[in-house]
Design a protein around this motif. Structure first.
Motif, PDB file in Angstrom:
ATOM      1  N   LYS A 106       1.782  41.846  16.758  1.00  0.00           N
ATOM      2  CA  LYS A 106       2.332  42.092  18.100  1.00  0.00           C
ATOM      3  C   LYS A 106       2.653  40.787  18.810  1.00  0.00           C
ATOM      4  CE  LYS A 106       0.411  46.604  19.179  1.00  0.00           C
ATOM      5  NZ  LYS A 106      -0.445  47.394  20.069  1.00  0.00           N
ATOM      6  N   ASN A 157      -5.566  46.004   9.695  1.00  0.00           N
ATOM      7  CA  ASN A 157      -6.610  46.279  10.683  1.00  0.00           C
ATOM      8  C   ASN A 157      -6.131  45.888  12.081  1.00  0.00           C
ATOM      9  OD1 ASN A 157      -6.825  43.487  10.759  1.00  0.00           O
ATOM     10  ND2 ASN A 157      -8.576  43.428   9.386  1.00  0.00           N
ATOM     11  N   GLU A 158      -6.990  46.051  13.076  1.00  0.00           N
ATOM     12  CA  GLU A 158      -6.620  45.760  14.463  1.00  0.00           C
ATOM     13  C   GLU A 158      -6.306  44.284  14.687  1.00  0.00           C
ATOM     14  OE1 GLU A 158      -9.165  47.307  17.505  1.00  0.00           O
ATOM     15  OE2 GLU A 158      -9.524  49.143  16.366  1.00  0.00           O
ATOM     16  N   LYS A 159      -7.020  43.407  13.987  1.00  0.00           N
ATOM     17  CA  LYS A 159      -6.774  41.972  14.110  1.00  0.00           C
ATOM     18  C   LYS A 159      -5.373  41.626  13.611  1.00  0.00           C
ATOM     19  CE  LYS A 159      -8.709  37.521  12.716  1.00  0.00           C
ATOM     20  NZ  LYS A 159      -9.712  36.845  11.904  1.00  0.00           N
ATOM     21  N   ASP A 160      -4.970  42.231  12.490  1.00  0.00           N
ATOM     22  CA  ASP A 160      -3.622  42.014  11.956  1.00  0.00           C
ATOM     23  C   ASP A 160      -2.569  42.561  12.918  1.00  0.00           C
ATOM     24  OD1 ASP A 160      -4.667  40.827   9.678  1.00  0.00           O
ATOM     25  OD2 ASP A 160      -4.644  42.696   8.516  1.00  0.00           O
ATOM     26  N   GLN A 161      -2.823  43.734  13.486  1.00  0.00           N
ATOM     27  CA  GLN A 161      -1.866  44.316  14.426  1.00  0.00           C
ATOM     28  C   GLN A 161      -1.715  43.438  15.669  1.00  0.00           C
ATOM     29  OE1 GLN A 161      -2.358  48.408  15.474  1.00  0.00           O
ATOM     30  NE2 GLN A 161      -2.226  49.114  13.354  1.00  0.00           N
ATOM     31  N   PHE A 162      -2.811  42.875  16.156  1.00  0.00           N
ATOM     32  CA  PHE A 162      -2.742  41.972  17.307  1.00  0.00           C
ATOM     33  C   PHE A 162      -1.896  40.750  16.971  1.00  0.00           C
ATOM     34  CE2 PHE A 162      -4.346  38.378  19.790  1.00  0.00           C
ATOM     35  CZ  PHE A 162      -4.115  38.853  21.067  1.00  0.00           C
ATOM     36  N   TYR A 163      -2.096  40.180  15.769  1.00  0.00           N
ATOM     37  CA  TYR A 163      -1.304  39.027  15.330  1.00  0.00           C
ATOM     38  C   TYR A 163       0.176  39.397  15.242  1.00  0.00           C
ATOM     39  CZ  TYR A 163       0.889  35.712  12.167  1.00  0.00           C
ATOM     40  OH  TYR A 163       1.762  34.821  11.606  1.00  0.00           O
ATOM     41  N   GLN A 179       5.001  49.573  18.893  1.00  0.00           N
ATOM     42  CA  GLN A 179       4.275  50.619  18.194  1.00  0.00           C
ATOM     43  C   GLN A 179       4.447  50.439  16.688  1.00  0.00           C
ATOM     44  OE1 GLN A 179       5.594  54.534  19.274  1.00  0.00           O
ATOM     45  NE2 GLN A 179       4.582  55.498  17.547  1.00  0.00           N
TER      46      GLN A 179
END
Length: 121
Positions: free
Chosen positions: A22, A14-20, A4
């Motif tokens: 994670k 952004n969501e792409k950065d969060q995916f990276y 989290q």
């Protein structure tokens, strides 16, 4: 393992950065996947007097299975990716120490667990 993010308003992710991020975190902690229940990643920009040197701070609040207290590590760096990597290094070092203590019965006796006391008086 649940990851989290809690991000300061001054940092735009952004969501792409969060995916990276994670995948970066889960990849670095794949050996401890069964021991870690949840990681809360706190990212903040502590830019004091507009000096960018080591202004990004990452704190990892980690819930470990069968432990009474969360394991918390933090690190400051020039950017948040480097701060996360350095904090992950500290977390892996701490988790290695915990697993060593749990395997040794003499040291294990001295570690407080949930609903257990060290000695009765």
């Amino acid at each position: 393992m649940k990851i989290q993010f809690n991000i300061n308003k001054t940092i735009a992710i952004n969501e792409k950065d969060q995916f990276y991020l994670k995948s970066l975190i889960s990849g670095n902690l794949e050996n401890y996947d069964t021991d870690i229940l949840e990681i809360k990643v706190h990212l903040s920009d502590e830019n004091v007097k507009n000096i960018p040197l080591n202004s990004m701070k990452c704190s990892l609040n980690t819930e470990v299975k069968d432990e009474a207290f969360p394991l918390i590590v933090s690190c400051k760096a020039e950017n948040f990716v480097l701060a996360i990597l350095m904090a992950l290094n500290k977390l892996r070092f701490s988790l290695d120490g915990m697993s060593t203590k749990l395997k040794n019965p003499i040291i294990n006796f001295m570690i407080p667990k949930k609903n257990k006391c060290l000695a009765l008086i």
